[in-house]
Design an enzyme around this catalytic site. Structure first.
Site, PDB file in Angstrom:
ATOM      1  N   GLY A  11       0.838  -1.204   0.000  1.00  0.00           N
ATOM      2  CA  GLY A  11       0.000   0.000   0.000  1.00  0.00           C
ATOM      3  C   GLY A  11       0.870   1.249   0.000  1.00  0.00           C
ATOM      4  O   GLY A  11       1.935   1.254   0.616  1.00  0.00           O
ATOM      5  N   GLU A 103       5.519  -5.533   5.545  1.00  0.00           N
ATOM      6  CA  GLU A 103       5.800  -6.935   5.848  1.00  0.00           C
ATOM      7  C   GLU A 103       5.848  -7.816   4.589  1.00  0.00           C
ATOM      8  O   GLU A 103       6.708  -8.674   4.465  1.00  0.00           O
ATOM      9  CB  GLU A 103       4.704  -7.424   6.785  1.00  0.00           C
ATOM     10  CG  GLU A 103       5.087  -8.571   7.648  1.00  0.00           C
ATOM     11  CD  GLU A 103       3.981  -9.596   7.719  1.00  0.00           C
ATOM     12  OE1 GLU A 103       2.853  -9.287   7.311  1.00  0.00           O
ATOM     13  OE2 GLU A 103       4.270 -10.718   8.165  1.00  0.00           O
ATOM     14  N   THR A 125       5.009   1.485   6.423  1.00  0.00           N
ATOM     15  CA  THR A 125       3.584   1.149   6.531  1.00  0.00           C
ATOM     16  C   THR A 125       2.906   2.147   7.453  1.00  0.00           C
ATOM     17  O   THR A 125       3.465   2.513   8.497  1.00  0.00           O
ATOM     18  CB  THR A 125       3.306  -0.283   7.056  1.00  0.00           C
ATOM     19  OG1 THR A 125       1.924  -0.366   7.429  1.00  0.00           O
ATOM     20  CG2 THR A 125       4.124  -0.664   8.260  1.00  0.00           C
ATOM     21  N   ASP A 127       0.499   1.345   9.128  1.00  0.00           N
ATOM     22  CA  ASP A 127       0.003   0.547  10.257  1.00  0.00           C
ATOM     23  C   ASP A 127       0.988   0.458  11.423  1.00  0.00           C
ATOM     24  O   ASP A 127       0.613   0.068  12.523  1.00  0.00           O
ATOM     25  CB  ASP A 127      -0.326  -0.884   9.796  1.00  0.00           C
ATOM     26  CG  ASP A 127      -1.495  -0.931   8.821  1.00  0.00           C
ATOM     27  OD1 ASP A 127      -2.215   0.069   8.718  1.00  0.00           O
ATOM     28  OD2 ASP A 127      -1.673  -1.972   8.167  1.00  0.00           O
ATOM     29  N   MET A 169      -7.990   2.614   9.798  1.00  0.00           N
ATOM     30  CA  MET A 169      -7.207   1.510   9.214  1.00  0.00           C
ATOM     31  C   MET A 169      -6.375   0.773  10.258  1.00  0.00           C
ATOM     32  O   MET A 169      -6.022   1.343  11.302  1.00  0.00           O
ATOM     33  CB  MET A 169      -6.311   2.018   8.090  1.00  0.00           C
ATOM     34  CG  MET A 169      -7.045   2.102   6.755  1.00  0.00           C
ATOM     35  SD  MET A 169      -5.939   2.474   5.398  1.00  0.00           S
ATOM     36  CE  MET A 169      -7.039   2.188   4.004  1.00  0.00           C
ATOM     37  N   ARG A 171      -5.139  -3.508   9.951  1.00  0.00           N
ATOM     38  CA  ARG A 171      -5.642  -4.839   9.635  1.00  0.00           C
ATOM     39  C   ARG A 171      -5.471  -5.791  10.814  1.00  0.00           C
ATOM     40  O   ARG A 171      -6.419  -6.372  11.295  1.00  0.00           O
ATOM     41  CB  ARG A 171      -4.833  -5.371   8.456  1.00  0.00           C
ATOM     42  CG  ARG A 171      -5.683  -5.962   7.383  1.00  0.00           C
ATOM     43  CD  ARG A 171      -4.869  -6.794   6.457  1.00  0.00           C
ATOM     44  NE  ARG A 171      -3.897  -6.076   5.677  1.00  0.00           N
ATOM     45  CZ  ARG A 171      -3.985  -5.869   4.367  1.00  0.00           C
ATOM     46  NH1 ARG A 171      -5.048  -6.263   3.712  1.00  0.00           N
ATOM     47  NH2 ARG A 171      -3.013  -5.283   3.710  1.00  0.00           N
ATOM     48  N   GLU A 222     -10.243  -1.265  11.648  1.00  0.00           N
ATOM     49  CA  GLU A 222     -10.970  -2.082  10.659  1.00  0.00           C
ATOM     50  C   GLU A 222     -10.828  -3.578  10.913  1.00  0.00           C
ATOM     51  O   GLU A 222     -11.686  -4.364  10.514  1.00  0.00           O
ATOM     52  CB  GLU A 222     -10.498  -1.751   9.243  1.00  0.00           C
ATOM     53  CG  GLU A 222      -9.017  -2.027   9.072  1.00  0.00           C
ATOM     54  CD  GLU A 222      -8.483  -1.756   7.688  1.00  0.00           C
ATOM     55  OE1 GLU A 222      -9.257  -1.538   6.755  1.00  0.00           O
ATOM     56  OE2 GLU A 222      -7.247  -1.768   7.551  1.00  0.00           O
ATOM     57  N   HIS A 271      -8.970   5.483   2.797  1.00  0.00           N
ATOM     58  CA  HIS A 271      -7.681   5.846   2.194  1.00  0.00           C
ATOM     59  C   HIS A 271      -7.297   7.308   2.381  1.00  0.00           C
ATOM     60  O   HIS A 271      -6.170   7.690   2.034  1.00  0.00           O
ATOM     61  CB  HIS A 271      -7.676   5.450   0.715  1.00  0.00           C
ATOM     62  CG  HIS A 271      -7.686   3.953   0.536  1.00  0.00           C
ATOM     63  ND1 HIS A 271      -8.834   3.217   0.660  1.00  0.00           N
ATOM     64  CD2 HIS A 271      -6.679   3.070   0.312  1.00  0.00           C
ATOM     65  CE1 HIS A 271      -8.532   1.935   0.496  1.00  0.00           C
ATOM     66  NE2 HIS A 271      -7.239   1.822   0.287  1.00  0.00           N
ATOM     67  N   GLN A 273      -6.509   8.322   5.048  1.00  0.00           N
ATOM     68  CA  GLN A 273      -5.387   8.175   5.995  1.00  0.00           C
ATOM     69  C   GLN A 273      -4.048   7.938   5.300  1.00  0.00           C
ATOM     70  O   GLN A 273      -2.992   8.072   5.904  1.00  0.00           O
ATOM     71  CB  GLN A 273      -5.652   6.987   6.945  1.00  0.00           C
ATOM     72  CG  GLN A 273      -6.834   7.200   7.849  1.00  0.00           C
ATOM     73  CD  GLN A 273      -7.383   5.883   8.393  1.00  0.00           C
ATOM     74  OE1 GLN A 273      -7.112   5.513   9.520  1.00  0.00           O
ATOM     75  NE2 GLN A 273      -8.151   5.173   7.593  1.00  0.00           N
TER      76      GLN A 273
HETATM   77  O1  F6P Z   1      -1.275  -1.923   4.979  1.00  0.00           O
HETATM   78  C1  F6P Z   1      -1.742  -0.641   4.943  1.00  0.00           C
HETATM   79  C2  F6P Z   1      -3.242  -0.607   4.738  1.00  0.00           C
HETATM   80  O2  F6P Z   1      -3.631   0.724   4.581  1.00  0.00           O
HETATM   81  C3  F6P Z   1      -4.061  -1.290   5.837  1.00  0.00           C
HETATM   82  O3  F6P Z   1      -4.261  -0.481   6.968  1.00  0.00           O
HETATM   83  C4  F6P Z   1      -5.334  -1.610   5.099  1.00  0.00           C
HETATM   84  O4  F6P Z   1      -5.998  -2.693   5.676  1.00  0.00           O
HETATM   85  C5  F6P Z   1      -4.865  -1.947   3.731  1.00  0.00           C
HETATM   86  O5  F6P Z   1      -3.613  -1.312   3.555  1.00  0.00           O
HETATM   87  C6  F6P Z   1      -5.806  -1.535   2.634  1.00  0.00           C
HETATM   88  O6  F6P Z   1      -5.302  -2.007   1.422  1.00  0.00           O
HETATM   89  P1  F6P Z   1      -5.821  -1.566  -0.024  1.00  0.00           P
HETATM   90  O7  F6P Z   1      -5.328  -0.176  -0.285  1.00  0.00           O
HETATM   91  O8  F6P Z   1      -5.200  -2.552  -0.931  1.00  0.00           O
HETATM   92  O9  F6P Z   1      -7.308  -1.593   0.015  1.00  0.00           O
END
Ligand code: F6P
Length: 341
Positions: A11, A103, A125, A127, A169, A171, A222, A271, A273
């Site tokens: 991401g 990761e 990240t 996260d 956000m 995961r 989330e 997004h 964020q």
């Molecule tokens: O890993 C970063 C992140 O923003 C997570 O917080 C979120 O679950 C995921 O990517 C969303 O991914 P995508 O942009 O592929 O929907």
């Protein structure tokens, strides 16, 4: 001239361009030619790159996203793709390679390094769930955006006497929800690390309103889960096997309204964020990470990732960073809990 290849994977994240700029500026000062591969590992599989120089990176420091593009491509899904990655390294006669990612991207880098490829990593990240580093760049920006959203939800919640649920956000790790909730004064924070009981959340809201408060703010990561189940938006998996999350905020809001009788709304931050300009902290961290990654290549310290320890930039083996996720420790959640309600 010795060549360094670079990519950004996973991401996107505020601060990626700061890292790219630092690698190009420090790398060219050290006499390297820098090749930028497009769209994460996909660009390496397809040998799709272009030369990065001082003019390519001029003016990108405050910009969000990544000038290289990104993807969640996993070369290990197909053995022929791993071979293509190796071919690209050889064809371009790469002296070293810098993979900037989380990761998944660094998991691939770690495996490739074990197979002998000359790779170093830079942790990215929003996260903040990568092991081996105190912080990843991008987290501070996302955290501040989420905090500002919680601040903004307060005035509208108070004006309408509503409960506001903010889906944030995160995961598998609830760092953004926990710290934005703490910084913004959320009345409850629900994170993946601690499955929650919706009855307890509703009781807390009722007690708060019985005390005379007319509104409540609930921060939900989330990936947060009910004690008795799991909510996902759909069952589609990406190439690294991650399910797409979303929907927990809506479900929590519906239950709160039903069980407390208080009018409730949900805001999914999504997004927002991840987009836009990085904070000063992330620009500086990205710049320091990028500079140190060039040092690691120069020292031929492959198989390592740059990291932040206290105020110092150091390095750790890539497999230490990608082995397990850095989740919120129980004692930190306990501290936050003392401010709920
Ligand atoms: O890993 C970063 C992140 O923003 C997570 O917080 C979120 O679950 C995921 O990517 C969303 O991914 P995508 O942009 O592929 O929907």
């Amino acid at each position: 001239m010795k060549k360094i290849g670079i990519l950004t994977g996973g991401g996107d994240c505020p601060g990626l361009n700061s890292v790219i700029r630092a690698i190009v500026r420090r790398g060219t000062q050290e006499g390297y030619q820098i090749l930028g591969f497009r769209n994460g590992w996909r660009g390496v599989i397809e040998n799709d790159s272009f030369e990065l120089n001082l003019s390519t990176v001029s003016g990108i420091l405050p910009k969000g996203g990544t000038i290289l593009g990104t993807s969640r491509t996993n070369p290990y899904k197909k053995p022929e793709h791993v071979q293509k990655v190796k071919d690209t390294f050889k064809t371009n006669d790469l002296f070293g390679f810098i993979a900037i990612g989380g990761e998944d991207t660094l998991g691939v880098a770690s495996k490739l390094a074990k197979e002998g490829l000359r790779i170093v990593g830079v942790p990215k990240t929003i996260d903040n769930d990568l092991n081996g580093t105190d912080y990843t760049f991008g987290y501070d920006t996302a955290l501040n955006i989420a905090m500002e959203c919680i601040d903004r939800l307060h005035s509208t919640a108070e004006s309408h006497n509503r409960v506001m649920v903010a889906e944030i956000m995160g995961r598998h790790a609830g760092w953004i929800a926990l710290e934005s909730g703490l910084a913004g004064g959320a009345d409850a924070i629900l994170i993946p690390e601690v499955p929650f009981d919706i009855n307890e959340v509703c009781e807390l809201i009722k007690r708060r309103h019985a005390r005379g408060k007319t509104f409540s703010i609930i921060a939900v990561a989330e990936g947060a889960t009910f004690k008795d189940g799991f909510e996902t938006q759909d069952q589609k998996l990406d190439e690294f096997g991650h399910v797409r999350l979303g929907g927990i905020g809506q479900r929590v809001a519906e239950l709160i309204e039903k069980m407390t009788g208080f009018e409730t709304r949900v805001t999914v931050l999504g997004h927002i964020q991840r987009g836009g300009s990085p904070t000063a902290f992330d620009r500086v961290l990205g710049t320091r990470f990028g500079s140190h990654a060039v040092e690691l290549v120069k020292e031929e310290k492959f198989g390592y990732m740059v990291c932040l320890r206290g105020r110092n930039i150091e390095s750790v083996p890539l497999d230490v960073a990608v082995g397990t996720l850095k989740t919120v420790p129980p004692e930190y959640y306990k501290l936050a809990n003392a401010f709920f309600g």
